[in-house]
Scaffold this active site. Structure first.
Site, PDB file in Angstrom:
ATOM      1  N   GLY A  19      -5.065  31.326  50.968  1.00 16.89           N
ATOM      2  CA  GLY A  19      -5.884  32.548  51.211  1.00 16.89           C
ATOM      3  C   GLY A  19      -5.417  33.380  52.443  1.00 16.89           C
ATOM      4  O   GLY A  19      -5.949  34.041  53.194  1.00 16.89           O
ATOM      5  N   ALA A  20      -4.060  33.185  52.738  1.00 14.21           N
ATOM      6  CA  ALA A  20      -3.362  33.431  54.024  1.00 14.21           C
ATOM      7  C   ALA A  20      -3.102  34.871  53.942  1.00 14.21           C
ATOM      8  O   ALA A  20      -2.519  35.691  54.925  1.00 14.21           O
ATOM      9  CB  ALA A  20      -2.241  32.673  54.351  1.00 14.21           C
ATOM     10  N   SER A  22      -5.036  37.835  53.649  1.00 15.08           N
ATOM     11  CA  SER A  22      -5.988  38.868  54.463  1.00 15.08           C
ATOM     12  C   SER A  22      -6.965  37.926  54.721  1.00 15.08           C
ATOM     13  O   SER A  22      -7.228  36.680  54.461  1.00 15.08           O
ATOM     14  CB  SER A  22      -6.378  39.862  53.515  1.00 15.08           C
ATOM     15  OG  SER A  22      -7.085  39.186  52.466  1.00 15.08           O
ATOM     16  N   GLY A  25      -8.098  33.674  56.274  1.00 15.07           N
ATOM     17  CA  GLY A  25      -7.087  32.990  56.166  1.00 15.07           C
ATOM     18  C   GLY A  25      -6.058  33.515  57.082  1.00 15.07           C
ATOM     19  O   GLY A  25      -5.099  33.007  57.656  1.00 15.07           O
ATOM     20  N   SER A 148     -19.542  28.862  52.914  1.00 17.18           N
ATOM     21  CA  SER A 148     -20.308  29.833  53.367  1.00 17.18           C
ATOM     22  C   SER A 148     -21.656  29.510  53.378  1.00 17.18           C
ATOM     23  O   SER A 148     -22.276  28.319  52.834  1.00 17.18           O
ATOM     24  CB  SER A 148     -20.195  30.828  51.976  1.00 17.18           C
ATOM     25  OG  SER A 148     -21.137  31.808  52.090  1.00 17.18           O
ATOM     26  N   TYR A 161     -20.175  33.128  42.896  1.00 11.43           N
ATOM     27  CA  TYR A 161     -19.795  32.859  44.308  1.00 11.43           C
ATOM     28  C   TYR A 161     -20.831  31.786  44.944  1.00 11.43           C
ATOM     29  O   TYR A 161     -20.250  30.843  45.332  1.00 11.43           O
ATOM     30  CB  TYR A 161     -19.826  34.026  45.156  1.00 11.43           C
ATOM     31  CG  TYR A 161     -19.359  33.923  46.518  1.00 11.43           C
ATOM     32  CD1 TYR A 161     -17.885  34.057  46.792  1.00 11.43           C
ATOM     33  CD2 TYR A 161     -20.064  33.810  47.651  1.00 11.43           C
ATOM     34  CE1 TYR A 161     -17.112  33.831  47.982  1.00 11.43           C
ATOM     35  CE2 TYR A 161     -19.184  33.747  48.909  1.00 11.43           C
ATOM     36  CZ  TYR A 161     -17.739  33.555  49.048  1.00 11.43           C
ATOM     37  OH  TYR A 161     -17.077  33.539  50.057  1.00 11.43           O
TER      38      TYR A 161
END
Length: 329
Positions: A19-20, A22, A25, A148, A161
């Protein structure tokens, strides 16, 4: 996290970040690079990752770009191989890849639900399956799962989610229990509340209205700092966001009250009036535009924060009253 080579010189930590492209990440990759780490950058879009790599190298780190869809287990296995081939080992792995949707469960298409779970939960499962053998061969390693507070509580409109994040929390706990025979391997879970990242703009949306994070919104820098601390000094669980933790507390004290009030709170502060046609966001196809760490939500939150804090305080007070009345009966 520091290790020594044969000359007793510190080795540069090697960290894989999914997830780098944005959000959290990207922020983690830049922060680690500024500390001299070698970072392996994974996300779906090579062009965006190349931009992140340049940012990391300007900050003093070395970067390897490996375009990867974390929902593809074979691709994640290849990611580990590429990291070891380039840097010789993996000291830490940060699971930050996630996609999001907003909409009633009955309005959310089945393929969207499945894709969100595949990316947000199974992407982290695939990472653990790929990297744990490497950690065992080294005798050490840190796995950081970015979860989360939706792994502790829920709200309307986020069924896939929340399903993924609740599953991730349980998965992380099982890993810790099963890795007691490997004291050099740590599994950490970072649990942020609403964070100012582009995930809301990228989210699939079936509500018919514009959506935004539930205020007050946490800065991504706070979450990034928590992840970096976990890499350095592993802890079982780190919660980021004091106000959102009140929701967890209310849910535990008075779950019925929480269930009745969470919907109106979300409808007031997170679902806006502007009409928006249904769309799949970036669930299936990544955003072609350059990624960012934050998305500017906190700069426009002043009016909403006061109302959200008042609502949160009211929920907490009601929970205390309900709990006290329940004890008297």
């Amino acid at each position: 996290m520091k290790h020594l080579n044969g000359s007793n010189r510190p080795l540069r930590p090697v960290v894989v970040v999914t997830g780098a492209s944005s959000g959290i990440g990207r922020g983690v990759a830049r922060a680690l690079a500024a500390r001299g780490a070698d970072v392996v950058l994974a996300a779906r879009t090579e062009r965006t990752l190349t931009a992140v790599a340049r940012e990391c190298e300007r900050r003093g780190g070395r970067a390897l770009v490996v375009p990867t869809d974390v929902g593809d287990e074979a691709a994640v296995q290849a990611l580990v191989r590429r990291a070891v081939e380039r840097f010789g080992r993996v000291d830490a792995w940060v699971n930050a890849a996630a996609v999001w949707s907003y909409g009633l469960f009955e309005d959310t298409p089945g393929p969207v639900f499945r894709q969100i779970v595949d990316t947000t939960l199974f992407g982290q499962v695939h990472a653990a399956r790929a990297v744990l053998p490497q950690f065992r061969s080294q005798g050490r390693g840190v796995l950081v799962n970015v979860g989360s507070l939706y792994g502790r509580l829920s709200s309307p409109y986020v069924a896939p989610y929340a399903t993924a994040k609740w599953g991730l929390l349980g998965f992380s706990e099982v890993l810790r229990q099963e890795l007691r025979d490997a004291p050099g391997i740590a599994v950490c879970t970072v649990l942020p509340g609403a964070v100012d990242t582009p995930i809301y703009r990228h989210a699939a949306n079936y509500t018919g209205h514009r959506i935004r994070p539930l205020p007050p919104v946490t800065s991504p820098e706070r979450v990034v700092a928590a992840v970096v601390r976990a890499v350095d000094r592993p802890r079982r669980e780190i919660v980021v966001g004091r106000t959102q933790r009140v929701g967890v507390w209310v849910d535990r004290l008075a779950p019925g009250l929480y269930d009745r009030l969470v919907g109106p709170v979300v409808n007031t502060f997170a679902v806006q009036g502007a009409l928006v046609p249904p769309h799949d966001g970036t669930v299936f196809v990544p955003d072609p535009l350059p990624g960012t760490v934050d998305d500017g939500w906190r700069r426009h939150d002043h009016r909403l924060v006061g109302g959200a804090l008042t609502a949160t305080a009211g929920l907490a007070a009601l929970a205390i009253v309900v709990r006290a009345l329940g004890r008297r009966r």
